[in-house]
Design an enzyme around this catalytic site. Structure first.
Site, PDB file in Angstrom:
ATOM      1  N   HIS A  99      -9.816   2.005  49.957  1.00  0.00           N
ATOM      2  CA  HIS A  99      -9.263   0.837  49.274  1.00  0.00           C
ATOM      3  C   HIS A  99      -9.319  -0.408  50.151  1.00  0.00           C
ATOM      4  O   HIS A  99      -9.265  -0.309  51.373  1.00  0.00           O
ATOM      5  CB  HIS A  99      -7.786   1.058  48.911  1.00  0.00           C
ATOM      6  N   HIS A 138      -7.438  12.688  43.645  1.00  0.00           N
ATOM      7  CA  HIS A 138      -6.880  11.627  42.806  1.00  0.00           C
ATOM      8  C   HIS A 138      -7.957  11.016  41.889  1.00  0.00           C
ATOM      9  O   HIS A 138      -9.097  10.820  42.297  1.00  0.00           O
ATOM     10  CB  HIS A 138      -6.238  10.545  43.669  1.00  0.00           C
ATOM     11  N   HIS A 160      -1.740  12.878  52.619  1.00  0.00           N
ATOM     12  CA  HIS A 160      -1.777  12.091  51.376  1.00  0.00           C
ATOM     13  C   HIS A 160      -1.843  13.062  50.194  1.00  0.00           C
ATOM     14  O   HIS A 160      -1.096  12.934  49.225  1.00  0.00           O
ATOM     15  CB  HIS A 160      -2.972  11.156  51.406  1.00  0.00           C
ATOM     16  N   ASP A 179      -8.057   8.148  51.421  1.00  0.00           N
ATOM     17  CA  ASP A 179      -6.746   7.481  51.428  1.00  0.00           C
ATOM     18  C   ASP A 179      -5.857   7.981  52.561  1.00  0.00           C
ATOM     19  O   ASP A 179      -4.638   7.990  52.440  1.00  0.00           O
ATOM     20  CB  ASP A 179      -6.027   7.720  50.086  1.00  0.00           C
ATOM     21  N   ASP A 212      -8.606   8.122  40.803  1.00  0.00           N
ATOM     22  CA  ASP A 212      -9.342   6.910  41.188  1.00  0.00           C
ATOM     23  C   ASP A 212     -10.396   7.197  42.261  1.00  0.00           C
ATOM     24  O   ASP A 212     -11.079   6.278  42.729  1.00  0.00           O
ATOM     25  CB  ASP A 212      -8.378   5.783  41.625  1.00  0.00           C
ATOM     26  N   HIS A 213     -10.547   8.476  42.627  1.00  0.00           N
ATOM     27  CA  HIS A 213     -11.594   8.881  43.577  1.00  0.00           C
ATOM     28  C   HIS A 213     -12.622   9.838  42.961  1.00  0.00           C
ATOM     29  O   HIS A 213     -13.746   9.912  43.432  1.00  0.00           O
ATOM     30  CB  HIS A 213     -10.971   9.501  44.832  1.00  0.00           C
ATOM     31  N   HIS A 242     -10.580  13.580  48.083  1.00  0.00           N
ATOM     32  CA  HIS A 242      -9.368  14.205  47.538  1.00  0.00           C
ATOM     33  C   HIS A 242      -9.364  14.056  46.028  1.00  0.00           C
ATOM     34  O   HIS A 242     -10.223  13.385  45.453  1.00  0.00           O
ATOM     35  CB  HIS A 242      -8.106  13.648  48.194  1.00  0.00           C
TER      36      HIS A 242
HETATM   37 ZN   LIG Z   1      -5.309   8.938  46.726  1.00  0.00          ZN
END
Ligand SMILES: [Zn+2]
Length: 259
Positions: free
Chosen positions: A171, A60, A116, A133, A62-63, A58
């Site tokens: 995570h 985001h 998400h 996530d 942090d990905h 996805h």
């Molecule tokens: Zn995420």
């Protein structure tokens, strides 16, 4: 292309609690959700590996935040969700598509698991699930862009996979999630045993992942919305009202947000 043999999968840590799952053999590596390029580049250099593919679940940061920098060193295909704003994608994919990584002899089918984010996807193959996530060990992602109904349907879709499926989440949230799961199901013996084991792993600095889908089915309240104990806790949270499974899910998701 057979998808039966999973290559070695190594967790490369990024930020505070992200894992960049790195699939590798002696020469090549593919990474899932590289939010940060630096730890990945360090790992590849140390192990003398050639990057051969990037997979994103996805959009985001942090990905996918490390994708552009990885592409400066390696010209490789970048797979990710069709329908999310990821500028670096070369191969947008969605449900029904297959991602083949010939250098590692493995291929994955793509599952749409929105909730998400609007078009979040998972990669499933060789007995492994890379679910970003959406599904966490003993928990699930927050519903940011989709609806709780979508998130529930996405988790139901994952529930249909075999119990032995290895679950690689984005995570390390397991211990905190177990804390909440115990509030929902204080008498779940499998959950208590899991806490014991996972606490020891964390004390030694080891990841609690991958888990298995069978273990999630036994301990993850978000996958147990038909279990009497979970239904009862949700009903209590809803002030005594009884609810069907999708609303049990919505209730415990809301409860977790405030926990
Ligand atoms: Zn995420």
């Amino acid at each position: 292309m057979p998808d039966v043999v999973l290559p070695e999968v190594v967790p490369v840590s990024a930020f505070k609690d992200n894992y960049v799952w790195t699939l590798r053999n002696a020469r090549h590596a593919a990474v899932v959700d590289p939010g940060d390029a630096r730890p990945v580049l360090e790992y590849l250099a140390r192990e003398k590996l050639q990057l051969c593919a990037i997979l994103a679940t996805h959009h985001h940061a942090d990905h996918v935040g490390g994708v552009a920098e990885l592409l400066r060193s390696f010209r490789v295909p970048v797979y990710g969700p069709r329908g999310e704003p990821i500028e670096t994608l070369t191969h947008p994919v969605s449900e029904g598509d297959r991602v083949t990584i010939p250098e590692l002899g493995v291929s994955f089918s793509v599952l749409d698991i929105p909730g998400h984010t609007r078009a979040h996807i998972a990669y499933y193959g060789a007995g492994a699930l890379f679910c970003g996530d959406t599904l966490f060990a003993c928990g699930c992602g927050r519903v940011f862009e989709g609806t709780t109904e979508q998130m529930y349907a996405s988790l139901e879709k994952l529930l249909a996979l075999p119990d032995a499926t290895k679950v690689y989440c984005g995570h390390e949230y397991t211990l905190a999630n177990i804390g909440f799961a115990k509030a929902v199901e204080p008498d779940n013996g499998a959950l208590a045993a899991r806490e014991e084991r996972d606490r020891r792993l964390r004390e030694r600095g080891l990841p609690t992942l991958p888990s298995t889908l069978g273990e999630e089915k036994a301990t993850n309240p978000f996958l147990r919305c038909r279990e009497p104990a979970v239904v009862q806790s949700a009903s209590k949270y809803l002030g005594g009202r009884m609810a069907p499974p999708a609303q049990v899910f919505a209730a415990i998701r809301d409860w977790k947000n405030r926990f």
